[in-house]
Design a protein around this motif. Sequence first.
Motif, mmCIF file in Angstrom:
data_model
loop_
_atom_site.group_PDB
_atom_site.id
_atom_site.type_symbol
_atom_site.label_atom_id
_atom_site.label_comp_id
_atom_site.label_asym_id
_atom_site.label_seq_id
_atom_site.Cartn_x
_atom_site.Cartn_y
_atom_site.Cartn_z
ATOM 1 N N SER A 132 0.833 -1.199 0.000
ATOM 2 C CA SER A 132 0.000 0.000 0.000
ATOM 3 C C SER A 132 0.864 1.244 0.000
ATOM 4 O O SER A 132 0.567 2.219 -0.699
ATOM 5 N N ASP A 163 -6.099 -0.944 -4.617
ATOM 6 C CA ASP A 163 -5.494 -1.482 -3.403
ATOM 7 C C ASP A 163 -6.429 -2.507 -2.767
ATOM 8 O O ASP A 163 -7.403 -2.143 -2.112
ATOM 9 N N GLU A 164 -6.146 -3.747 -2.972
ATOM 10 C CA GLU A 164 -6.951 -4.859 -2.450
ATOM 11 C C GLU A 164 -8.449 -4.599 -2.606
ATOM 12 O O GLU A 164 -9.189 -4.654 -1.639
HETATM 13 MG MG LIG Z 1 -2.357 -2.450 2.297
#
Ligand SMILES: [Mg+2]
Lengths: 297, 379, 315
Positions: free
Chosen positions: B43, B176-177
């Motif tokens: 991240s 992000d995910e």
């Molecule tokens: Mg992360």
Amino acid sequence: MTHRFSARQTLIHAILILGALIVLLPFYVMLATALKSPVEIASGTGGLFGAQAPMVSEDCLMQGGAEAACLTRPVLDNFRQAFTKAPLWRYMLNGVIVTAAIFLLQTLIAVPAAYALAKLKFWGRDAAFALVMFCLLIPVHAIALPLYLMLAHLGLTNSYAALILPWIVSAFGIFLMRQFFLTVPDDLIDAARMDGMGEFAIIWRVMLPTAIPALLAFAIFSVVAHWNDYFWPRIVITGDRSLFTPPLGLREFKGDLDGTFYGPMMATALVIVTPLVAAFLVAQRRFIDGITLTGMK
Amino acid sequence: MATLELKDITKSFGDTDILRGVSLEIADGEFLSLVGPSGCGKSTLLRILAGLESQSAGSVHIGEACVDGRRAADRDLAMVFQSYALYPHLTVAENIAVPLTMRRLRRADRLPLMGALMPGVRRRRADIVRTVREAAEILDIAALLDRKPGQLSGGQRQRVALGRALVRDPAAFLLDEPLSNLDAKMRVHMRAEIAQLNRRLGATFVYVTHDQAEAMTMSDRIAVMMDGELLQVGTPDELYDDPADIRVARFIGSPAINLLPVETDGAGVIRLTGRATVLRAGPVPVAYLGIRPEALEPCDRDPLLSGRARLVENLGSDLFVQLDVPEMPETVTVRLPSDARGKIAAGDLMHLRVRPDRVRGFDSMGLAAPFGAEALADA
Amino acid sequence: MPDTPRLNRPEHRQARAGSALIAPAVLLLLVILILPVAVAAILSFSDYTLGRSGIGWVGLKNYADIFTRSSYRKMITATVLYVLVTVPVSVALGLGAALLIRSVRIGASFYRTVYFLPVMASLLAMAIVWEFALHPSLGLVNRTLAQGCGTWLEGWPWFARGCAEGFPLWLSDRDYALWTLAFIGIWQSFGFNMVLYLAGLTSVPRDLYAAAEMDGVRSGWARFRLITWPMLGPTTVFVVTISTIRSFQVFDTVEALTHGGPAKSTYVMIYAIYEKGIAQNLVGMGAAITVLFLGFVMLISVAQRRFVERKVHYA
Ligand SMILES: [Mg+2]
Ligand SMILES: Nc1ncnc2c1ncn2[C@@H]1O[C@H](COP(=O)(O)OP(=O)(O)OP(=O)(O)O)[C@@H](O)[C@H]1O
């Protein structure tokens, strides 16, 4: 449900009703007195509404009115006197101006500060938060004397500024909004930054709308406190009726003599108390939730 | 559309180094996944790319330009967050429109009443509405435009978040995910949709996940990250077949690769539990053999290893058997074709050999150690 | 990142925005809240009066006066007595009302509304109404009491005396005035406590009561002691603190109804600050009382925070 009328429930209701009667007693007295004629008030007759028999207003006669013109009903006479003996509308307007200005300025100052404390990293943040937490310990009423001296030195007593300025920064408001902002996910703020918002846009277009419940609670808390505040206006407003807030106006009406204008006085009290009580009755849940939220932090 | 380039990015928070010199080039239109265990800095890297955080050293390029010091909003990137990050007080349509209104309308134009009187605002607003509708149609959420995020399911929220990224027609998408808050079924579904979106738009996608299956199924290339370093960047096949590092080998593939501790003797012969094998080390001594479960097969003579079946897992299409091999610290997993069903039970003794071209060696530091030429010739 | 101007980094932009956004609040907190505390502390050692130039330093004289002169001793007595009466009663009534309201099957919201009304109403206005209701001859209260004369109620000596010699003058009798003000204070504030307790009660998990039932806890009192009261602990700490601080600040009723009298029996601190520091312009004395008052209030808040900090932390 089968035990709806159990002895236990009946006893509880009896206690609660007795409590309710005591709580409501002054409201009853206020209402009944505002509706009745001086004679009925003096003799304690007439129940809640009074007989509303036509009467000649003594106040009107003293102002030099003709007897025929002064023939009126008690309730009308009480309210007429409430609004003519003192500029009650003016007081109410002042109340609105002062409470609204206080709340708006509090919001304007507290919301950005709360956002910074909750979501931005900067040098001195912990110190600033410690300051807020410390100021939470200081009731503004307690420091009224030095505040008054400071305002007097600035020549600001007897002005709207004197009524408003000491309240514009609310440590409690900052704290409350900060606690609320902490629950807003960081991702939302980053998303707003990616979408092209600056920090100001983020505050007013993202944080504030998501914090409406907290803000509303704070609004209720603030407006109730300042509409009803008597102590501070009493200190900084001396004599100038055009700056009186509603409680000051009522206090002046009462004077220090045991006036016999009970009817008009109670009418004034009724006018002053009604806006908040009515707002409360209309939006009870909001008020109680708001007070609870601000109460429990 | 643009290439992205990270040059030797480092990042430290105080004394801890979160990123230690990450360099990565992402081609125009490529779907690149960034995988790695939790906390490895994925991240952080993505946020540096986005401009939400700054690197301690190194630089970021988008297209030809160095964008260091350019604010996130001006980097022409769109980001989709794990928590969707939708504005809770705005409708779906308004949510999707935000990046457009912030870009296309000036401050004065956005004022509630005044704005309507500004020249050209009406047309630009109509444009925005049309763009939002198009994006909604692509994502199949046109019916939801008037709802608030609170009234949507997780999958729908995810689409709205994608829509908000989509309308801007950005140089690249950073995700992000995005699927980690969805249930397993929805995840598989959205996986396919996002990959399709990448092909359809031809835009560059950088996709962060800690789920190797997601990365394997969606990506053109995968970058495996651990402890703030890129271990390997390559196509899914390269990573699966030729992991450059024992940690990559371990991370990619499910069930996990078998890693057998071995010794290389003075003559370069690789010995497993003391016995010589047909494998010969190259210049670097081999300390571990990495063997995928499907590279092992039962045999009658000269087995590489033998063990008793401890657990037989029947997945229908395949059969996974876990073997207790004497002197091996961990069980060894073997994949058998489905026709082996019923022929093997826990407690049975199995002899296994390996297809030599499917064995990989690693040295004592965990780096890939190629075998000597003879080993392959023996196969 | 040597080649990028440091100021353009997102962290720096954030830091600049943060400082700019917090600055007005910090500045105002310092000027409006901290500075006055300092001013009060300094002036408490002086005989300063507003309008006179120059300032005379008198050391600890003002404080010495507070602790030696009988009028200030009466002030402290009145304040402490008022707080010690109002707080426990209004907290207990708030809790009692909340518990009763929770246990009724119908009418809960009606009672809640009624009990909360006084919190909304201007205390000054309602104080004036109470004064009228408690008026010795015209007031509803004494009139109602008088109707009890000649009935069995006269068996109660206090009542009999009232019938014979007239019922109390409530606000102008030194034996009754403080209690009457305390009554009005309780009347006004217990609804607020009730609402906080109602909120506290909803956060007690229902399962706990079910579990207690399974464990053989039958009586209501046992349930209260075992579950309700401990679970309401944080609420109670908070309610007690806020009630204490509020009742310390009682002013409206005193100023409008008794002026601190009769015989200084209701001469509470905030009223004393007002009377000395502002009405009589004895600023030094008013400042000394202010400092004392702040000491009291902060002591209570700090005690509460200490109490709560073990469970809740605000970070
Ligand atoms: Mg992360
Ligand atoms: N502001 C910060 N201050 C200090 N450390 C931080 C900060 N932000 C992140 N870290 C640390 O940096 C490391 C990498 O964080 P990052 O969020 O990039 O991990 P990640 O790979 O995305 O993990 P996950 O898969 O759990 O999201 C973590 O160990 C984290 O604790």
